[in-house]
Design a protein around this motif. Sequence first.
Motif, PDB file in Angstrom:
ATOM      1  N   LYS A  52       6.187 -11.717 -21.806  1.00 41.45           N
ATOM      2  CA  LYS A  52       7.494 -12.022 -22.411  1.00 41.45           C
ATOM      3  C   LYS A  52       7.342 -12.665 -23.777  1.00 41.45           C
ATOM      4  O   LYS A  52       7.998 -12.250 -24.743  1.00 41.45           O
ATOM      5  N   SER A  53       6.473 -13.660 -23.884  1.00 41.77           N
ATOM      6  CA  SER A  53       6.341 -14.402 -25.133  1.00 41.77           C
ATOM      7  C   SER A  53       5.221 -13.904 -26.034  1.00 41.77           C
ATOM      8  O   SER A  53       5.212 -14.181 -27.232  1.00 41.77           O
ATOM      9  N   GLY A  54       4.255 -13.180 -25.470  1.00 44.65           N
ATOM     10  CA  GLY A  54       3.090 -12.744 -26.227  1.00 44.65           C
ATOM     11  C   GLY A  54       2.022 -13.814 -26.354  1.00 44.65           C
ATOM     12  O   GLY A  54       0.969 -13.586 -26.963  1.00 44.65           O
ATOM     13  N   LYS A  55       2.249 -14.972 -25.763  1.00 45.10           N
ATOM     14  CA  LYS A  55       1.291 -16.078 -25.847  1.00 45.10           C
ATOM     15  C   LYS A  55       0.010 -15.744 -25.104  1.00 45.10           C
ATOM     16  O   LYS A  55       0.029 -15.248 -23.982  1.00 45.10           O
ATOM     17  N   ALA A  56      -1.129 -16.014 -25.759  1.00 43.33           N
ATOM     18  CA  ALA A  56      -2.424 -15.786 -25.120  1.00 43.33           C
ATOM     19  C   ALA A  56      -2.651 -16.846 -24.049  1.00 43.33           C
ATOM     20  O   ALA A  56      -2.523 -18.052 -24.305  1.00 43.33           O
ATOM     21  N   LEU A  57      -2.997 -16.403 -22.857  1.00 40.96           N
ATOM     22  CA  LEU A  57      -3.260 -17.310 -21.742  1.00 40.96           C
ATOM     23  C   LEU A  57      -4.755 -17.545 -21.541  1.00 40.96           C
ATOM     24  O   LEU A  57      -5.155 -18.610 -21.083  1.00 40.96           O
ATOM     25  N   ALA A  58      -5.558 -16.546 -21.872  1.00 40.77           N
ATOM     26  CA  ALA A  58      -7.015 -16.667 -21.736  1.00 40.77           C
ATOM     27  C   ALA A  58      -7.665 -15.518 -22.488  1.00 40.77           C
ATOM     28  O   ALA A  58      -7.070 -14.446 -22.654  1.00 40.77           O
ATOM     29  N   GLN A  59      -8.897 -15.744 -22.949  1.00 41.75           N
ATOM     30  CA  GLN A  59      -9.639 -14.689 -23.637  1.00 41.75           C
ATOM     31  C   GLN A  59     -11.132 -14.909 -23.421  1.00 41.75           C
ATOM     32  O   GLN A  59     -11.607 -16.040 -23.359  1.00 41.75           O
ATOM     33  N   GLY A  60     -11.867 -13.808 -23.281  1.00 45.86           N
ATOM     34  CA  GLY A  60     -13.306 -13.900 -23.101  1.00 45.86           C
ATOM     35  C   GLY A  60     -13.923 -12.520 -23.007  1.00 45.86           C
ATOM     36  O   GLY A  60     -13.271 -11.512 -23.304  1.00 45.86           O
ATOM     37  N   ILE A  61     -15.173 -12.467 -22.592  1.00 43.41           N
ATOM     38  CA  ILE A  61     -15.934 -11.210 -22.547  1.00 43.41           C
ATOM     39  C   ILE A  61     -16.540 -11.045 -21.162  1.00 43.41           C
ATOM     40  O   ILE A  61     -17.039 -12.012 -20.571  1.00 43.41           O
ATOM     41  N   THR A  62     -16.498  -9.824 -20.640  1.00 43.44           N
ATOM     42  CA  THR A  62     -17.138  -9.558 -19.355  1.00 43.44           C
ATOM     43  C   THR A  62     -18.648  -9.701 -19.513  1.00 43.44           C
ATOM     44  O   THR A  62     -19.243  -9.176 -20.449  1.00 43.44           O
ATOM     45  N   LYS A  63     -19.253 -10.410 -18.583  1.00 44.89           N
ATOM     46  CA  LYS A  63     -20.696 -10.650 -18.634  1.00 44.89           C
ATOM     47  C   LYS A  63     -21.310 -10.363 -17.270  1.00 44.89           C
ATOM     48  O   LYS A  63     -20.702 -10.635 -16.234  1.00 44.89           O
ATOM     49  N   GLY A  64     -22.539  -9.807 -17.315  1.00 47.11           N
ATOM     50  CA  GLY A  64     -23.243  -9.487 -16.088  1.00 47.11           C
ATOM     51  C   GLY A  64     -23.778  -8.077 -16.103  1.00 47.11           C
ATOM     52  O   GLY A  64     -23.762  -7.387 -17.136  1.00 47.11           O
ATOM     53  N   GLY A  65     -24.254  -7.625 -14.958  1.00 48.09           N
ATOM     54  CA  GLY A  65     -24.870  -6.311 -14.847  1.00 48.09           C
ATOM     55  C   GLY A  65     -23.873  -5.204 -14.572  1.00 48.09           C
ATOM     56  O   GLY A  65     -22.662  -5.433 -14.461  1.00 48.09           O
ATOM     57  N   THR A  66     -24.395  -3.985 -14.452  1.00 44.86           N
ATOM     58  CA  THR A  66     -23.536  -2.814 -14.248  1.00 44.86           C
ATOM     59  C   THR A  66     -23.157  -2.607 -12.785  1.00 44.86           C
ATOM     60  O   THR A  66     -22.298  -1.788 -12.484  1.00 44.86           O
ATOM     61  N   GLY A  67     -23.790  -3.346 -11.870  1.00 38.92           N
ATOM     62  CA  GLY A  67     -23.442  -3.227 -10.462  1.00 38.92           C
ATOM     63  C   GLY A  67     -24.355  -2.286  -9.706  1.00 38.92           C
ATOM     64  O   GLY A  67     -25.341  -1.776 -10.235  1.00 38.92           O
ATOM     65  N   ASN A  68     -24.010  -2.054  -8.440  1.00 40.54           N
ATOM     66  CA  ASN A  68     -24.818  -1.233  -7.533  1.00 40.54           C
ATOM     67  C   ASN A  68     -24.411   0.234  -7.633  1.00 40.54           C
ATOM     68  O   ASN A  68     -23.265   0.596  -7.349  1.00 40.54           O
ATOM     69  N   THR A  69     -25.351   1.079  -8.037  1.00 43.29           N
ATOM     70  CA  THR A  69     -25.040   2.493  -8.280  1.00 43.29           C
ATOM     71  C   THR A  69     -24.501   3.185  -7.041  1.00 43.29           C
ATOM     72  O   THR A  69     -23.468   3.871  -7.092  1.00 43.29           O
ATOM     73  N   ASP A  70     -25.181   3.042  -5.910  1.00 42.91           N
ATOM     74  CA  ASP A  70     -24.738   3.728  -4.691  1.00 42.91           C
ATOM     75  C   ASP A  70     -23.353   3.268  -4.259  1.00 42.91           C
ATOM     76  O   ASP A  70     -22.508   4.082  -3.875  1.00 42.91           O
TER      77      ASP A  70
END
Length: 253
Positions: A52-70
């Motif tokens: 509604k207001s456009g106010k930023a509530l949080a910001q950051g970057i995803t960190k970690g590995g790609t996960g389990n392929t299977d």
Amino acid sequence: MKIGLFVSAFGMAVATPAYAEPTRVVVRVLSQDGKFVGDHTGGARITLRDAKSGKALAQGITKGGTGNTDRIMRATGRSPLLQTDGAATFDTIVDIAEPTLVDLEVAGPLGRLGSLLQVKSQRWMVPGQAIDIGNGWMVELPGLAITPTAMRSGSAVVVQAKVELMCGCPITPGGEWDASEYVVTASVWSAGKKLVTTSLPFTESPGVFTGSIDVPSSTPTQIYVSAINTKTGNSGLVLIPNFQRDEPRSDIE
């Protein structure tokens, strides 16, 4: 007198502002036809906003590995659990005082700026009601990351393109992401018109496609490199603008 005091007290109660309540949000970005977007390709930038207001509530970057392929590539059933410990996430606390419609903005992968795409998602958040069950707030990021180089050789330009999933997952012959399923092309454009196009055959693991294309040396041109998976339809494109040099040129500065 008592009535006046009651009315006054009631008015104060109504005017008392609601207090923000810390609410956990876990965001995961899944590469289309691939795995989680994390450290391998620089992660994805996450922004949560009050719709509604456009106010930023949080910001950051995803960190970690790609996960389990299977687990990811062979998942079936209703909303299957894809995440595992160590898989890339953005884990944050948002302070909201009332039910809030929230916009999620995703931009990535940050380590492949020439192929960066943005997607948006939206959902309601309730104070104190965490979004962390199962996969959390998971968003799919379409596209293929393409890192091209081009070198002039006489009237021709040799174009080489490193093609990956947005998670950095490798394209190899007979692999999970089989090179035979990908078609990579280079095309030359000038003044909004396509002059010529050529295919770039797979030449090296992981994900290197190479070919040559005739490019006029006296005309301002743009070279586009595109890739598509013929099985899933997932695709990507990058531009090498105004190619007029004799030395190698990349879209990543």
